[in-house]
Design an enzyme around this catalytic site. Structure first.
Site, PDB file in Angstrom:
ATOM      1  N   LEU A  33       1.150  -6.874  -0.230  1.00 23.19           N
ATOM      2  CA  LEU A  33       1.218  -7.763   0.936  1.00 23.19           C
ATOM      3  C   LEU A  33       0.961  -7.030   2.246  1.00 23.19           C
ATOM      4  O   LEU A  33       1.354  -5.876   2.424  1.00 23.19           O
ATOM      5  CB  LEU A  33       2.594  -8.444   0.984  1.00 23.19           C
ATOM      6  CG  LEU A  33       2.945  -9.274  -0.250  1.00 23.19           C
ATOM      7  CD1 LEU A  33       4.353  -9.869  -0.102  1.00 23.19           C
ATOM      8  CD2 LEU A  33       1.924 -10.392  -0.493  1.00 23.19           C
ATOM      9  N   GLY A  36      -1.783 -10.258   6.961  1.00 25.92           N
ATOM     10  CA  GLY A  36      -2.555 -11.483   6.698  1.00 25.92           C
ATOM     11  C   GLY A  36      -1.723 -12.424   5.834  1.00 25.92           C
ATOM     12  O   GLY A  36      -1.614 -13.624   6.107  1.00 25.92           O
ATOM     13  N   HIS A  37      -1.110 -11.861   4.774  1.00 21.95           N
ATOM     14  CA  HIS A  37      -0.236 -12.669   3.928  1.00 21.95           C
ATOM     15  C   HIS A  37       0.957 -13.194   4.741  1.00 21.95           C
ATOM     16  O   HIS A  37       1.315 -14.371   4.642  1.00 21.95           O
ATOM     17  CB  HIS A  37       0.297 -11.838   2.757  1.00 21.95           C
ATOM     18  CG  HIS A  37      -0.751 -11.340   1.805  1.00 21.95           C
ATOM     19  ND1 HIS A  37      -1.071 -10.014   1.669  1.00 21.95           N
ATOM     20  CD2 HIS A  37      -1.554 -11.998   0.931  1.00 21.95           C
ATOM     21  CE1 HIS A  37      -2.006  -9.864   0.746  1.00 21.95           C
ATOM     22  NE2 HIS A  37      -2.327 -11.054   0.284  1.00 21.95           N
ATOM     23  N   GLN A  61      -9.498 -13.971 -13.013  1.00 20.25           N
ATOM     24  CA  GLN A  61     -10.473 -14.084 -11.926  1.00 20.25           C
ATOM     25  C   GLN A  61     -11.202 -12.777 -11.642  1.00 20.25           C
ATOM     26  O   GLN A  61     -12.010 -12.700 -10.723  1.00 20.25           O
ATOM     27  CB  GLN A  61      -9.803 -14.607 -10.654  1.00 20.25           C
ATOM     28  CG  GLN A  61      -8.909 -13.617  -9.944  1.00 20.25           C
ATOM     29  CD  GLN A  61      -8.126 -14.279  -8.825  1.00 20.25           C
ATOM     30  OE1 GLN A  61      -7.305 -15.155  -9.061  1.00 20.25           O
ATOM     31  NE2 GLN A  61      -8.383 -13.890  -7.590  1.00 20.25           N
ATOM     32  N   ASP A 150     -11.018 -15.792   2.767  1.00 21.71           N
ATOM     33  CA  ASP A 150     -11.658 -16.147   1.496  1.00 21.71           C
ATOM     34  C   ASP A 150     -12.220 -17.560   1.651  1.00 21.71           C
ATOM     35  O   ASP A 150     -11.697 -18.533   1.090  1.00 21.71           O
ATOM     36  CB  ASP A 150     -10.634 -16.046   0.367  1.00 21.71           C
ATOM     37  CG  ASP A 150     -10.154 -14.622   0.180  1.00 21.71           C
ATOM     38  OD1 ASP A 150     -10.873 -13.842  -0.454  1.00 21.71           O
ATOM     39  OD2 ASP A 150      -9.078 -14.277   0.708  1.00 21.71           O
ATOM     40  N   SER A 185      -7.061  -6.658   4.288  1.00 20.03           N
ATOM     41  CA  SER A 185      -7.283  -6.934   2.877  1.00 20.03           C
ATOM     42  C   SER A 185      -6.480  -5.930   2.064  1.00 20.03           C
ATOM     43  O   SER A 185      -6.343  -4.762   2.465  1.00 20.03           O
ATOM     44  CB  SER A 185      -8.773  -6.782   2.539  1.00 20.03           C
ATOM     45  OG  SER A 185      -8.940  -6.672   1.139  1.00 20.03           O
ATOM     46  N   SER A 186      -5.973  -6.371   0.924  1.00 20.78           N
ATOM     47  CA  SER A 186      -5.237  -5.445   0.049  1.00 20.78           C
ATOM     48  C   SER A 186      -6.144  -4.311  -0.401  1.00 20.78           C
ATOM     49  O   SER A 186      -5.669  -3.233  -0.766  1.00 20.78           O
ATOM     50  CB  SER A 186      -4.713  -6.190  -1.177  1.00 20.78           C
ATOM     51  OG  SER A 186      -3.917  -7.281  -0.772  1.00 20.78           O
ATOM     52  N   ARG A 187      -7.448  -4.545  -0.382  1.00 22.23           N
ATOM     53  CA  ARG A 187      -8.383  -3.515  -0.846  1.00 22.23           C
ATOM     54  C   ARG A 187      -8.635  -2.425   0.201  1.00 22.23           C
ATOM     55  O   ARG A 187      -9.174  -1.373  -0.129  1.00 22.23           O
ATOM     56  CB  ARG A 187      -9.716  -4.149  -1.243  1.00 22.23           C
ATOM     57  CG  ARG A 187      -9.626  -4.988  -2.506  1.00 22.23           C
ATOM     58  CD  ARG A 187     -10.999  -5.482  -2.947  1.00 22.23           C
ATOM     59  NE  ARG A 187     -10.973  -5.994  -4.301  1.00 22.23           N
ATOM     60  CZ  ARG A 187     -10.719  -7.252  -4.629  1.00 22.23           C
ATOM     61  NH1 ARG A 187     -10.459  -8.128  -3.693  1.00 22.23           N
ATOM     62  NH2 ARG A 187     -10.725  -7.631  -5.895  1.00 22.23           N
TER      63      ARG A 187
HETATM   64  P1  AMP Z   1      -4.809 -12.287  -2.078  1.00 23.48           P
HETATM   65  O1  AMP Z   1      -3.462 -11.650  -2.277  1.00 23.48           O
HETATM   66  O2  AMP Z   1      -5.853 -11.332  -1.600  1.00 23.48           O
HETATM   67  O3  AMP Z   1      -5.222 -13.144  -3.233  1.00 23.48           O
HETATM   68  O4  AMP Z   1      -4.619 -13.283  -0.853  1.00 23.48           O
HETATM   69  C1  AMP Z   1      -3.625 -14.286  -0.868  1.00 23.48           C
HETATM   70  C2  AMP Z   1      -3.920 -15.232   0.273  1.00 23.48           C
HETATM   71  O5  AMP Z   1      -3.863 -14.509   1.506  1.00 23.48           O
HETATM   72  C3  AMP Z   1      -5.318 -15.856   0.185  1.00 23.48           C
HETATM   73  O6  AMP Z   1      -5.236 -17.218   0.561  1.00 23.48           O
HETATM   74  C4  AMP Z   1      -6.098 -15.035   1.178  1.00 23.48           C
HETATM   75  O7  AMP Z   1      -7.194 -15.745   1.740  1.00 23.48           O
HETATM   76  C5  AMP Z   1      -5.037 -14.755   2.237  1.00 23.48           C
HETATM   77  N1  AMP Z   1      -5.429 -13.605   3.034  1.00 23.48           N
HETATM   78  C6  AMP Z   1      -5.841 -12.392   2.578  1.00 23.48           C
HETATM   79  N2  AMP Z   1      -6.188 -11.596   3.617  1.00 23.48           N
HETATM   80  C7  AMP Z   1      -6.003 -12.317   4.744  1.00 23.48           C
HETATM   81  C8  AMP Z   1      -6.187 -12.073   6.140  1.00 23.48           C
HETATM   82  N3  AMP Z   1      -6.647 -10.902   6.582  1.00 23.48           N
HETATM   83  N4  AMP Z   1      -5.891 -13.056   7.010  1.00 23.48           N
HETATM   84  C9  AMP Z   1      -5.421 -14.263   6.580  1.00 23.48           C
HETATM   85  N5  AMP Z   1      -5.225 -14.558   5.276  1.00 23.48           N
HETATM   86  C10 AMP Z   1      -5.507 -13.607   4.368  1.00 23.48           C
END
Ligand code: AMP
Length: 284
Positions: A33, A36-37, A61, A150, A185-187
């Site tokens: 996390l 963004g999350h 996925q 996304d 991004s988590s990446r």
């Molecule tokens: P993930 O854990 O990458 O699957 O992301 C979970 C949710 O968080 C998804 O709806 C993503 O679009 C959102 N998310 C990821 N990165 C961001 C960010 N930088 N800003 C806003 N939402 C994000």
């Protein structure tokens, strides 16, 4: 904060909250996390009596097993972050809980998933659609929150929820960025420090091209060419795709207009980053 590991327990927790007259907001994530999350959690906490977050790295996925293996996992830290943002329940099912050995039904995401991410990551959106529907059925939220980072994913989920009559509002939340513009991004933690610095070019170029399109009608072909040439000459990044699409139906457009969004995927080493900009919202 309740930590819930089984689907049965999740369903019971939600049913109980509903019986008490509480509304439920839900944020599905894959963990690792970041802010963004947290932004999504905050929106849900503001708008609902209860907020549920799920952490599940969904093997279905990932079209690339190396990417799945390398995906960052940090549950202990994530629990602290979720607690700090006032999440009420954290749903952390195991792979076998979600996909027992006799699991066999999946969702096909359809045309909206055929290009961009769907083209370059075959099966990705079928996996996303399947897990999101399973999670929605486990949590039964009034609303679910997704990041515009996304961009295509939000469109796919809206379509699936509409097509399958799922009674859940889908809320999209603007992208949270680092101070230098890189989308969180988590990446990002897997980028080398040099690549991390150069990755800033992605959003810088998106902003420039969006501003240019606002000033002068620009063909999508020119935008694509300019993004690839400039990104690849100013960094180690390799562009996987650039598409200019209609912001509503995601169909490719010939000319970039205020109704268009530029979507990109770029590799830095073995790390794949995606980003997008709505031409309408670009700074003038
Ligand atoms: P993930 O854990 O990458 O699957 O992301 C979970 C949710 O968080 C998804 O709806 C993503 O679009 C959102 N998310 C990821 N990165 C961001 C960010 N930088 N800003 C806003 N939402 C994000």
């Amino acid at each position: 904060m309740h930590i819930v590991r089984s689907i049965d327990e999740m369903q019971q927790w939600s049913a109980n909250e509903r019986n008490l007259g509480k509304t439920i907001g839900f944020v599905p994530t894959m963990g690792a996390l970041h802010n963004g999350h947290s932004e999504l959690f905050g929106r849900s906490v503001l708008e609902h009596d209860r907020t549920v977050v799920s952490i599940f790295v969904n093997a279905l996925q990932f079209n690339n097993s190396a990417d799945l293996e390398a995906y960052p996992r940090q549950l202990e830290k994530d629990i602290v972050i979720a607690e700090e943002t006032n999440v009420d329940a954290l749903f952390v099912p195991s792979h076998d809980e979600m996909y027992p050995p006799n699991f066999s039904s999946t969702i096909s995401a359809g045309d909206i998933a055929a290009h961009m991410e769907g083209l370059h990551r075959p099966g990705h959106f079928d996996g996303v659609a399947t897990v999101v529907v399973k999670l929605l059925n486990a949590v039964s939220p009034d609303a679910a929150y997704f990041g515009i980072k996304d961009f295509q994913q939000v469109a796919v989920i809206r379509q699936v929820v509409r097509d399958l009559n799922i009674a859940c509002q889908i809320v999209s939340v603007p992208t949270v960025r680092e101070a230098d513009g890189l989308a969180l991004s988590s990446r990002n933690v897997r980028l080398t420090s040099e690549d991390r610095q150069e990755a800033v070019q992605i959003y810088r170029l998106l902003r420039e091209l969006a501003t240019l399109s606002l000033e002068t009608p620009t063909s999508s072909a020119d935008i694509k060419k300019a993004f690839i040439t400039r990104l690849e000459s100013s960094s180690n990044g390799i562009v996987e795709y650039v598409e200019v699409v209609d912001s509503q139906n995601l169909r490719p457009t010939i000319t970039a207009t205020t109704d268009s969004t530029i979507c990109v995927a770029v590799w830095f080493g073995d790390v794949r980053l995606i980003d997008n900009i709505s031409i309408d919202s670009s700074p003038s």
